[in-house]
Write a protein that holds these residues in place. Structure first.
Motif, short mmCIF file in Angstrom:
data_model
loop_
_atom_site.label_atom_id
_atom_site.label_comp_id
_atom_site.label_asym_id
_atom_site.label_seq_id
_atom_site.Cartn_x
_atom_site.Cartn_y
_atom_site.Cartn_z
N TYR A 181 -16.82 12.90 18.86
CA TYR A 181 -15.95 13.26 17.65
C TYR A 181 -16.69 13.51 16.61
O TYR A 181 -17.99 13.37 16.59
CB TYR A 181 -15.03 12.02 17.29
N ARG A 182 -15.90 14.20 15.45
CA ARG A 182 -16.45 14.33 14.13
C ARG A 182 -15.71 13.40 13.44
O ARG A 182 -14.75 12.94 13.47
CB ARG A 182 -16.49 15.68 13.58
N TYR A 183 -16.62 12.81 12.26
CA TYR A 183 -16.10 11.76 11.28
C TYR A 183 -16.09 12.19 10.07
O TYR A 183 -17.06 12.59 9.34
CB TYR A 183 -16.82 10.51 11.50
N ARG A 184 -15.11 12.19 9.28
CA ARG A 184 -14.93 12.42 7.87
C ARG A 184 -14.43 11.21 6.85
O ARG A 184 -13.43 10.67 6.94
CB ARG A 184 -13.84 13.64 7.70
N ILE A 185 -15.45 10.77 6.37
CA ILE A 185 -15.49 9.60 5.32
C ILE A 185 -15.06 10.03 4.12
O ILE A 185 -15.77 10.78 3.46
CB ILE A 185 -16.90 8.95 5.53
N HIS A 186 -14.12 9.35 3.62
CA HIS A 186 -13.69 9.62 2.26
C HIS A 186 -13.91 8.40 1.55
O HIS A 186 -13.45 7.14 1.68
CB HIS A 186 -12.14 9.80 2.14
N ILE A 187 -14.55 8.42 0.48
CA ILE A 187 -14.93 7.25 -0.51
C ILE A 187 -13.98 7.58 -1.70
O ILE A 187 -14.30 8.14 -2.71
CB ILE A 187 -16.41 7.36 -0.95
N LEU A 188 -12.79 6.47 -1.75
CA LEU A 188 -12.03 6.60 -2.68
C LEU A 188 -12.67 5.69 -3.85
O LEU A 188 -13.03 4.77 -3.76
CB LEU A 188 -10.42 5.73 -2.28
N ASN A 189 -12.61 6.23 -5.36
CA ASN A 189 -13.18 5.76 -6.39
C ASN A 189 -12.45 5.95 -7.55
O ASN A 189 -11.61 7.12 -7.56
CB ASN A 189 -14.58 5.98 -6.28
N ASN A 190 -12.84 5.51 -8.84
CA ASN A 190 -12.44 5.66 -10.08
C ASN A 190 -13.23 6.10 -10.84
O ASN A 190 -13.37 5.73 -12.11
CB ASN A 190 -11.48 4.51 -10.53
N GLY A 191 -14.37 6.85 -10.49
CA GLY A 191 -15.62 7.24 -11.09
C GLY A 191 -17.02 6.40 -10.47
O GLY A 191 -16.79 4.95 -10.39
N LEU A 192 -18.04 7.00 -10.13
CA LEU A 192 -19.11 6.57 -9.62
C LEU A 192 -20.53 6.94 -10.30
O LEU A 192 -20.43 8.18 -10.75
CB LEU A 192 -19.25 6.58 -8.05
N ASN A 193 -21.41 6.16 -10.16
CA ASN A 193 -22.66 6.73 -10.98
C ASN A 193 -23.41 7.75 -10.21
O ASN A 193 -23.40 7.72 -8.57
CB ASN A 193 -23.75 5.38 -10.95
#
Length: 328
Positions: free
Chosen positions: A39-51
């Motif tokens: 498989y391929r994996y698509r990771i989404h990092i949900l955030n409200n602003g990151l350094n």
């Protein structure tokens, strides 16, 4: 290895703020190391602003098979920040998972994982568990089941048998069913109208909104680090609540965390966290734990808790589904 252009994509969601990026790096490293090549994996990092500098260290972990994408949820969260029930170490990021169905209409199914986990097994096995029409695949919460005050909270504060109260840190999500049930609309409606006091904010809402529409999975897919009462090696370890190997020695399954942490750019930062935690940190946790138990009991006796309000007004949980169904 199969051609990555033709492989099925498994969407995976994490929520994070800057403080949790080091732990997220460990979770991602463990997931990559144990991922099936089919498989391929698509990771989404949900955030409200990151350094940006720290985020770049995470993005550099991507491989040909594993994409990593930061996704801002600022527009979804900012209008309701003042109404969110946050206390102690909770931040707005705990609510981000509730917006996944509406923000990602292209997906029918997805995985949500907390950042304080390690994956020892092949995550595609979890993703491929059939849900039918059920909204979530989840694991019952061992921490709630292990404390009398929390068991009482689940049953008297929420109206849910404690053996059925699930942890929202690992969820196989049927996004189509969640959209049909208008989970986000129900959450926002209940939040605005009642603003329930809770001890596990997003988790309590999900337990109420998805009740009786979940599949309970083997505990090995969300084995909490409170003990080693699991035969064999769990597929996923969750360092939930205060059971953090980057703060304490001798945490159950802590060896898995350090195994993968050694392969991340945040290893020495994590190592220093444990060395510097000290007495003040431990006393702070003890105080927070006492407060959590006290709040749980106070909510049990409240006339405005989930159980009492929804017993009087059961239609509050069905109104949006009727509107969605009629619209179709």
């Amino acid at each position: 290895m199969k051609n990555t252009n033709t492989q099925s994509i498994i969407p995976i969601f994490f929520s994070s703020d800057d403080n949790y990026l080091p732990f997220l790096s460990v979770a991602i490293r463990s997931l990559i190391d144990n991922a099936s090549p089919d498989y391929r994996y698509r990771i989404h990092i949900l955030n409200n602003g990151l350094n940006e500098k720290r985020l770049s260290l995470i993005l550099q972990m991507a491989t040909e098979q594993v994409e990593i994408r930061p996704v801002s949820v600022r527009h979804a969260v900012e209008p309701i920040l003042e109404r969110l029930n946050l206390r102690d170490y909770y931040t707005a990021s705990i609510y981000f998972r509730l917006f996944i169905p509406s923000m990602f209409p292209q997906y029918h199914k997805a995985l949500y994982l907390d950042a304080d986990i390690v994956v020892n097994g092949d995550i595609s096995v979890l993703y491929n568990i059939p849900l039918g029409q059920r909204m979530l695949g989840v694991v019952a919460d061992d921490i709630v089941a292990s404390h009398r005050d929390f068991r009482r909270y689940s049953e008297e504060g929420l109206g849910i048998p404690y053996t059925r109260y699930f942890n929202s840190g690992v969820m196989l999500m049927n996004l189509d069913s969640m959209r049909m049930e208008a989970i986000e609309s129900k959450f926002l409606y209940l939040l605005q109208k009642y603003h329930f006091d809770t001890i596990c904010p997003d988790q309590d809402y999900l337990n109420i909104l998805c009740r009786d529409r979940v599949l309970y999975l083997d505990r090995g897919w969300n084995k909490m680090s409170i003990d080693r009462k699991y035969r064999g090696v769990p597929n996923l370890v969750h360092y939930n609540m205060f059971y953090k190997p980057w703060l304490y020695n001798n945490v159950a399954y802590g060896e898995f965390f350090w195994k993968y942490a050694a392969k991340t750019p945040f290893y020495w930062e994590l190592w220093r966290m444990q060395k510097n935690f000290g007495l003040r940190g431990r006393l702070g946790h003890m105080k927070a734990n006492r407060t959590l138990h006290k709040n749980a009991l106070n909510i049990c006796s409240s006339h405005e808790n989930f159980r009492r309000v929804l017993e009087k007004n059961p239609s509050e949980l069905t109104r949006f589904r009727v509107e969605v169904s009629d619209a179709n």
